[in-house]
Design a protein around this motif. Structure first.
Motif, PDB file in Angstrom:
ATOM      1  N   UNK A  40       0.758  -1.044  -0.039  1.00 17.25           N
ATOM      2  CA  UNK A  40       0.239   0.004  -0.300  1.00 17.25           C
ATOM      3  C   UNK A  40       0.850   1.490   0.256  1.00 17.25           C
ATOM      4  N   UNK A  41      -0.051   2.424   0.380  1.00 21.50           N
ATOM      5  CA  UNK A  41       1.601   3.978   0.220  1.00 21.50           C
ATOM      6  C   UNK A  41       2.136   3.881   1.035  1.00 21.50           C
ATOM      7  N   UNK A  42       3.197   4.420   1.076  1.00 23.45           N
ATOM      8  CA  UNK A  42       4.097   4.685   1.599  1.00 23.45           C
ATOM      9  C   UNK A  42       4.621   5.985   1.505  1.00 23.45           C
ATOM     10  N   UNK A  43       3.929   7.108   2.249  1.00 23.39           N
ATOM     11  CA  UNK A  43       4.469   8.220   1.216  1.00 23.39           C
ATOM     12  C   UNK A  43       6.158   8.812   2.442  1.00 23.39           C
ATOM     13  N   UNK A  44       5.310   7.854   3.762  1.00 26.36           N
ATOM     14  CA  UNK A  44       7.209   8.804   5.127  1.00 26.36           C
ATOM     15  C   UNK A  44       8.523   7.565   4.413  1.00 26.36           C
ATOM     16  N   UNK A  45       8.076   6.755   3.838  1.00 26.16           N
ATOM     17  CA  UNK A  45       9.076   5.755   3.462  1.00 26.16           C
ATOM     18  C   UNK A  45       9.929   6.503   1.487  1.00 26.16           C
ATOM     19  N   UNK A  46       8.725   6.955   0.964  1.00 25.81           N
ATOM     20  CA  UNK A  46       9.057   7.198  -0.743  1.00 25.81           C
ATOM     21  C   UNK A  46      10.055   8.610  -0.579  1.00 25.81           C
TER      22      UNK A  46
ATOM     23  N   UNK B 142      20.178   0.430  11.980  1.00 34.29           N
ATOM     24  CA  UNK B 142      20.094   0.468  10.632  1.00 34.29           C
ATOM     25  C   UNK B 142      18.622  -0.082  10.102  1.00 34.29           C
ATOM     26  N   UNK B 143      18.594  -1.071  10.798  1.00 36.45           N
ATOM     27  CA  UNK B 143      17.299  -2.220  10.935  1.00 36.45           C
ATOM     28  C   UNK B 143      16.353  -1.353  10.860  1.00 36.45           C
ATOM     29  N   UNK B 144      16.543  -0.316  11.675  1.00 40.25           N
ATOM     30  CA  UNK B 144      14.786   0.340  12.493  1.00 40.25           C
ATOM     31  C   UNK B 144      14.905   1.346  11.339  1.00 40.25           C
ATOM     32  N   UNK B 145      16.055   2.316  10.812  1.00 37.46           N
ATOM     33  CA  UNK B 145      15.165   3.109   8.975  1.00 37.46           C
ATOM     34  C   UNK B 145      15.158   1.415   8.236  1.00 37.46           C
ATOM     35  N   UNK B 146      15.551   1.025   8.019  1.00 37.54           N
ATOM     36  CA  UNK B 146      15.102   0.648   6.846  1.00 37.54           C
ATOM     37  C   UNK B 146      13.408   0.038   6.946  1.00 37.54           C
ATOM     38  N   UNK B 147      13.052  -0.691   8.198  1.00 39.68           N
ATOM     39  CA  UNK B 147      11.773  -0.738   8.643  1.00 39.68           C
ATOM     40  C   UNK B 147      10.486   0.778   8.370  1.00 39.68           C
ATOM     41  N   UNK B 148      11.275   1.572   8.453  1.00 38.82           N
ATOM     42  CA  UNK B 148      10.653   3.360   7.786  1.00 38.82           C
ATOM     43  C   UNK B 148      10.503   3.675   6.680  1.00 38.82           C
ATOM     44  N   UNK B 149      11.623   3.416   5.434  1.00 44.22           N
ATOM     45  CA  UNK B 149      11.662   3.597   4.562  1.00 44.22           C
ATOM     46  C   UNK B 149      10.629   2.318   3.334  1.00 44.22           C
ATOM     47  N   UNK B 150      10.250   1.208   4.641  1.00 44.44           N
ATOM     48  CA  UNK B 150       9.570   0.114   3.691  1.00 44.44           C
ATOM     49  C   UNK B 150       8.361  -0.159   4.333  1.00 44.44           C
ATOM     50  N   UNK B 151       8.415   1.397   5.508  1.00 42.84           N
ATOM     51  CA  UNK B 151       6.960   0.792   5.551  1.00 42.84           C
ATOM     52  C   UNK B 151       6.229   0.124   6.688  1.00 42.84           C
TER      53      UNK B 151
ATOM     54  N   UNK C 278       7.380   0.097   9.904  1.00 43.52           N
ATOM     55  CA  UNK C 278       7.398   1.074  10.642  1.00 43.52           C
ATOM     56  C   UNK C 278       6.806   2.358  10.350  1.00 43.52           C
ATOM     57  N   UNK C 279       5.086   2.753  10.603  1.00 42.86           N
ATOM     58  CA  UNK C 279       4.847   4.153   9.805  1.00 42.86           C
ATOM     59  C   UNK C 279       4.655   5.320  11.367  1.00 42.86           C
ATOM     60  N   UNK C 280       5.314   5.143  12.501  1.00 49.71           N
ATOM     61  CA  UNK C 280       4.612   6.051  13.670  1.00 49.71           C
ATOM     62  C   UNK C 280       5.891   6.043  14.152  1.00 49.71           C
ATOM     63  N   UNK C 281       7.112   6.542  13.422  1.00 50.05           N
ATOM     64  CA  UNK C 281       8.122   6.897  14.544  1.00 50.05           C
ATOM     65  C   UNK C 281       8.287   7.908  15.557  1.00 50.05           C
ATOM     66  N   UNK C 282       9.078   7.747  16.530  1.00 47.50           N
ATOM     67  CA  UNK C 282       8.808   9.536  17.266  1.00 47.50           C
ATOM     68  C   UNK C 282       9.351  10.827  16.585  1.00 47.50           C
TER      69      UNK C 282
ATOM     70  N   UNK D 286       8.023  16.111   6.790  1.00 48.90           N
ATOM     71  CA  UNK D 286       8.524  15.118   7.621  1.00 48.90           C
ATOM     72  C   UNK D 286       7.983  14.910   8.735  1.00 48.90           C
ATOM     73  N   UNK D 287       7.322  15.546   9.676  1.00 49.69           N
ATOM     74  CA  UNK D 287       6.586  15.143  11.093  1.00 49.69           C
ATOM     75  C   UNK D 287       4.459  15.025  10.444  1.00 49.69           C
ATOM     76  N   UNK D 288       4.426  15.668   9.703  1.00 45.13           N
ATOM     77  CA  UNK D 288       3.484  15.406   9.561  1.00 45.13           C
ATOM     78  C   UNK D 288       2.951  13.564   8.960  1.00 45.13           C
ATOM     79  N   UNK D 289       3.971  13.455   8.037  1.00 48.36           N
ATOM     80  CA  UNK D 289       4.406  12.213   7.638  1.00 48.36           C
ATOM     81  C   UNK D 289       4.352  10.791   8.560  1.00 48.36           C
ATOM     82  N   UNK D 290       4.904  11.365   9.366  1.00 50.35           N
ATOM     83  CA  UNK D 290       5.143  10.508  10.738  1.00 50.35           C
ATOM     84  C   UNK D 290       4.248  10.499  11.497  1.00 50.35           C
TER      85      UNK D 290
END
Length: 291
Positions: free
Chosen positions: A4-10, A50-59, A61-65, A86-90
């Motif tokens: 599905x859409x992943x605006x934060x990762x994009x 690195x694993x956490x950042x990868x999860x953000x880009x891949x969608x 994890x969509x709710x980082x602090x 960026x803060x709005x996307x997250x």
């Protein structure tokens, strides 16, 4: 991986590709297969795994602090507008049911005010539609009329493109302002239609949209190559109309006592000779027709 859409990762991926290792003091050894920074380099500089950042880009994890996103924003060299985006996307927001887009309407007082301004002025909607315009705006550009869209005209109309000697810079600001205006409301049918049309028809728009630049819809000095009066330097002001959702009053004005002021006065004089009381705006014409 989440589908599905992943605006934060994009957004993270697009902005990461715009930052060079040299800008961050990272030695470059050998051939790099990716433009900009690697994921692991962003993670290291932001102080996250690195694993956490990868999860953000891949969608995944969509709710980082906010603290994590602000650290990433610093690494990606984002300005205040891009950081806020960026803060709005997250942000953790409940998914809303898709709503029918509301028709954007111009307050009657603004319609009246627009008609009395002795300067080129128009009303711009959230999707950069021209909602109303006075005759002098139409004299500055025949595309500044109700029903037109600034994105479509500046990117797709050759005559409008010729009006801007600094077309590359103008289009950068236009797309960045449009992205901020729309924000995270990217499932809106109006947004999907407009971006899809421009992405297919304009390689320039497609490249700029892929950069994910964000900037406020602000005033700026503008330079025009007008077919009647030649080079024209004007100041553009963008003023939010209170009580509306992203509708703005746009006014062009010259520095007083300049050749540009004389040229604009010449345009105004010619416009007044040909104008009729029906020229002000589409809403005004509609009201007159109803009488």
């Amino acid at each position: 991986m989440t589908t599905g859409p992943n605006p934060l990762g994009e957004y993270l991926r697009a902005r990461r590709e715009l930052v060079t290792p040299e800008q961050m003091g990272i030695p470059v050894l050998g051939v790099r297969r990716v433009p900009g920074l690697r994921r692991e380099e962003v993670a290291m500089l932001a102080g996250i795994s690195s694993d956490y950042y990868l999860r953000l880009e891949q969608g995944r994890d969509r709710n980082p602090s906010a603290q994590v996103l602000e650290s990433i924003a610093r690494v990606l060299r984002l300005d205040d507008d891009n950081t806020a985006y960026l803060l709005g996307l997250g942000a953790d927001k409940p998914r809303r049911a898709r709503r029918r887009p509301r028709k954007e309407t111009v307050p009657p007082s603004i319609v009246t005010f627009l008609a009395t301004l002795p300067l080129p002025a128009f009303v711009e909607g959230r999707y950069l539609d021209v909602l109303a315009a006075n005759p002098l705006a139409g004299a500055l550009s025949p595309r500044l009329v109700p029903g037109a869209n600034r994105l479509r005209d500046v990117f797709l109309d050759p005559a409008e493109k010729a009006l801007f000697p600094d077309w590359d810079r103008a289009t950068e600001g236009l797309v960045a302002g449009f992205r901020q205006s729309v924000g995270t409301d990217t499932d809106n049918p109006r947004f999907i239609e407009l971006v899809g049309e421009l992405s297919l028809a304009s390689p320039r728009f497609r490249r700029l949209w892929a950069r994910h630049d964000v900037a406020g819809r602000l005033g700026a000095p503008m330079r025009f190559d007008h077919p009647q009066v030649g080079e024209l330097h004007l100041n553009r002001e963008k003023l939010h109309i209170t009580g509306t959702d992203g509708i703005m009053l746009v006014v062009y004005h010259p520095d007083p006592g300049t050749d540009d002021a004389d040229k604009l006065a010449l345009l105004g004089s010619a416009t007044l000779k040909s104008a009729t009381p029906h020229d002000a705006t589409a809403p005004e014409r509609a009201r007159r027709a109803e009488r």
